[in-house]
Design an enzyme around this catalytic site. Structure first.
Site, mmCIF file in Angstrom:
data_model
loop_
_atom_site.group_PDB
_atom_site.id
_atom_site.type_symbol
_atom_site.label_atom_id
_atom_site.label_comp_id
_atom_site.label_asym_id
_atom_site.label_seq_id
_atom_site.Cartn_x
_atom_site.Cartn_y
_atom_site.Cartn_z
ATOM 1 N N GLY A 1 78.790 46.778 -7.253
ATOM 2 C CA GLY A 1 78.068 47.625 -8.199
ATOM 3 C C GLY A 1 76.927 48.379 -7.553
ATOM 4 O O GLY A 1 76.664 49.545 -7.878
ATOM 5 N N ARG B 1 79.996 37.214 2.491
ATOM 6 C CA ARG B 1 78.581 37.479 2.210
ATOM 7 C C ARG B 1 77.657 36.597 3.036
ATOM 8 O O ARG B 1 76.524 36.994 3.342
ATOM 9 C CB ARG B 1 78.307 37.306 0.720
ATOM 10 C CG ARG B 1 78.891 38.479 -0.049
ATOM 11 C CD ARG B 1 78.526 38.461 -1.506
ATOM 12 N NE ARG B 1 78.751 39.786 -2.059
ATOM 13 C CZ ARG B 1 78.895 40.041 -3.345
ATOM 14 N NH1 ARG B 1 78.830 39.060 -4.225
ATOM 15 N NH2 ARG B 1 79.086 41.270 -3.761
ATOM 16 N N GLY C 1 84.272 46.495 -4.542
ATOM 17 C CA GLY C 1 84.742 45.138 -4.286
ATOM 18 C C GLY C 1 86.240 45.055 -4.037
ATOM 19 O O GLY C 1 86.691 44.404 -3.084
ATOM 20 N N LYS D 1 89.839 52.780 -13.493
ATOM 21 C CA LYS D 1 89.292 53.624 -14.555
ATOM 22 C C LYS D 1 88.525 54.833 -14.050
ATOM 23 O O LYS D 1 87.791 54.736 -13.071
ATOM 24 C CB LYS D 1 88.333 52.790 -15.413
ATOM 25 C CG LYS D 1 89.046 51.722 -16.194
ATOM 26 C CD LYS D 1 88.075 50.953 -17.046
ATOM 27 C CE LYS D 1 88.812 49.997 -17.955
ATOM 28 N NZ LYS D 1 87.883 49.170 -18.721
HETATM 29 P P1 ADP Z 1 86.663 48.956 -6.608
HETATM 30 O O1 ADP Z 1 86.338 47.510 -6.966
HETATM 31 O O2 ADP Z 1 87.060 49.114 -5.178
HETATM 32 O O3 ADP Z 1 85.554 49.900 -7.027
HETATM 33 P P2 ADP Z 1 88.117 49.347 -9.051
HETATM 34 O O4 ADP Z 1 87.495 48.107 -9.602
HETATM 35 O O5 ADP Z 1 87.690 50.648 -9.611
HETATM 36 O O6 ADP Z 1 87.953 49.380 -7.453
HETATM 37 O O7 ADP Z 1 89.706 49.282 -9.249
HETATM 38 C C1 ADP Z 1 90.480 48.287 -8.661
HETATM 39 C C2 ADP Z 1 91.684 47.934 -9.488
HETATM 40 O O8 ADP Z 1 92.409 49.057 -9.890
HETATM 41 C C3 ADP Z 1 92.633 47.073 -8.715
HETATM 42 O O9 ADP Z 1 92.597 45.767 -9.214
HETATM 43 C C4 ADP Z 1 93.996 47.733 -8.921
HETATM 44 O O10 ADP Z 1 95.023 46.818 -9.244
HETATM 45 C C5 ADP Z 1 93.746 48.657 -10.083
HETATM 46 N N1 ADP Z 1 94.666 49.799 -10.078
HETATM 47 C C6 ADP Z 1 94.833 50.728 -9.118
HETATM 48 N N2 ADP Z 1 95.814 51.584 -9.458
HETATM 49 C C7 ADP Z 1 96.292 51.184 -10.645
HETATM 50 C C8 ADP Z 1 97.335 51.652 -11.517
HETATM 51 N N3 ADP Z 1 98.049 52.730 -11.207
HETATM 52 N N4 ADP Z 1 97.535 50.981 -12.678
HETATM 53 C C9 ADP Z 1 96.796 49.911 -12.993
HETATM 54 N N5 ADP Z 1 95.809 49.418 -12.221
HETATM 55 C C10 ADP Z 1 95.561 50.042 -11.058
HETATM 56 MG MG MG Z 2 86.368 46.478 -8.880
#
Ligand code: ADP
Ligand code: MG
Length: 396
Positions: free
Chosen positions: A376, A38, A353, A200
């Protein structure tokens, strides 16, 4: 379109106090900056202002101090790494709301740089208090917002201040983010693919709804896929599933038709442990007692093939638990495909992130078109929401 820093005439900058809201919300461990991404991201704007002879005063928040000064969240540890990146001294303003601070900014030499203490030490920051914003505004003669990562919050140093201190323009990082998350995706080169994963579905429903009419396909991975599997009537064992979203996932599947593409198979294990023996199975064959931790190589290969011939790719959310090998391989294959697509002229954008951490880990962060610095904020922007910190800036 918002007015950008480059649109200001030289005379508007020379000798003027440029108050720059940056996002220096960096991870600190024992008073040491862990990841300086950053800080690096803000350098082009700071350097430009320095070269134009402005007196540069930086404002940022850091962490979540509760209602007042807390040494644990001081921005002071950022000074040294910032000096090293800029190759010049950076002064520290410990009490930005004092009369002394205002006098200090007026006496700064042309082209010099100062960093003010954490904006969240001041009561009213998160309430978007106009009186506080007036206090911050006294430190500058113009306002530059380069804190894309904080633009989704209407805070005194991001929103209220932009109404009080004019001109209020977008810095280079802010412009880059708005360009690649905004116009590049509004008028995409086709085929336009979205690759969505992560933990999620619930956090990404608005994103799916907003993207569906715009993209040619959405490729799904991550734990998110399991909620869709359940909606399709498949067994998902002990996988991470949001039971209260299964019905919604079903409705999305119906609405999306062929556009929503789900993994054909998965990598499973009885528990999440580094180096554990994993199995690759078809999605119909996830046994009880096992959980899905990655997309299978076949699916990753299919997704990669589509990515390398796409015109535009937006990626948000890892395909699996990429932090824990062997469950990193699906995400790694997508990361390489993104890099390859970029060499073929595709616009490739990474938001989120954890996704940004994944492309950094796999060494392709500088081989894609743009990695968003705003977690976010990027998500809200991609959902089509108005970011208050952007809306408050001058129109071009
Ligand atoms: P971002 O920060 O890029 O938006 P998210 O916060 O939505 O991504 O999700 C990231 C997390 O999702 C990671 O820490 C990863 O470990 C978890 N993840 C991905 N696939 C699975 C899975 N099949 N089961 C549990 N956790 C998962
Ligand atoms: Mg995340």
């Amino acid at each position: 379109m918002k007015r950008g820093l480059a649109a200001l005439p030289a005379a508007r900058l020379d000798g003027q106090r440029a108050l720059v809201r940056v996002d220096f919300n960096v991870p600190l461990k024992d008073g040491v900056v862990g990841d300086d991404t950053r800080l690096r991201a803000a350098i082009p704007t700071i350097r430009y202002l320095h070269e134009k002879g402005a007196r540069v005063v930086l404002l940022s928040h850091l962490g979540r101090p509760k209602g007042g000064p807390d040494p644990q969240f001081s921005l002071k540890p950022v000074v040294r790494p910032l000096e090293l990146l800029l190759g010049m001294p950076v002064a520290f303003i410990g009490e930005p709301l004092s009369e002394a601070a205002v006098t200090f900014t007026r006496r700064m030499p042309r082209g010099s740089v100062a960093l003010a203490e954490n904006t969240r030490f001041a009561p009213g920051e998160e309430e978007n208090d106009p009186t506080l914003a007036r206090g911050f505004a006294a430190l500058g003669d113009l306002f530059v917002n380069d804190a894309f990562g904080a633009a989704h919050r209407a805070h005194a140093s991001t929103e209220a201040i932009a109404h009080l201190l004019k001109p209020a323009v977008a810095g280079f990082l802010m412009e880059r983010e708005l360009c690649y998350l905004g116009s590049a995706l509004e008028q995409p080169k086709r085929p336009f693919l979205a690759v969505l994963g992560g933990a999620k579905v619930s956090g990404k429903i608005d994103l799916i709804e907003h993207l569906l009419p715009r993209v040619d396909a959405i490729l799904i991975g991550g734990a998110m896929a399991c909620t869709f599997f359940k909606a399709m009537g498949l067994g998902v064992g002990r996988s991470l599933v949001e039971d209260d979203r299964v019905e919604l996932a079903g409705r999305l599947l119906e609405k999306a038709g062929d556009k929503l593409v789900l993994p054909r198979g998965c990598v499973i294990a009885p528990e999440l442990r580094e180096g554990i023996t994993s199995l690759t199975v078809r999605r119909e064959k996830v046994p009880a007692g096992f959980a899905v931790y990655d997309i299978d190589p076949g699916t990753a290969g299919d997704y990669a093939e589509r990515i390398v011939v796409a015109g535009t790719v937006l990626w948000n959310g890892p395909m699996g638990v990429f932090e824990v090998p062997p469950f990193d391989s699906g995400t790694r294959m997508i990361a390489s495909a993104m890099a390859e697509a970029t060499t073929h002229g595709a616009v490739t954008v990474v938001g989120g992130g954890d996704s940004a951490a994944a492309v950094a880990r796999f060494g392709v962060a500088d081989q894609v078109t743009h990695v968003s610095t705003g977690g976010g904020a990027s998500l809200e922007f991609l959902e089509g929401k108005v970011l208050p910190g952007v809306a408050a800036l001058d129109d071009a």
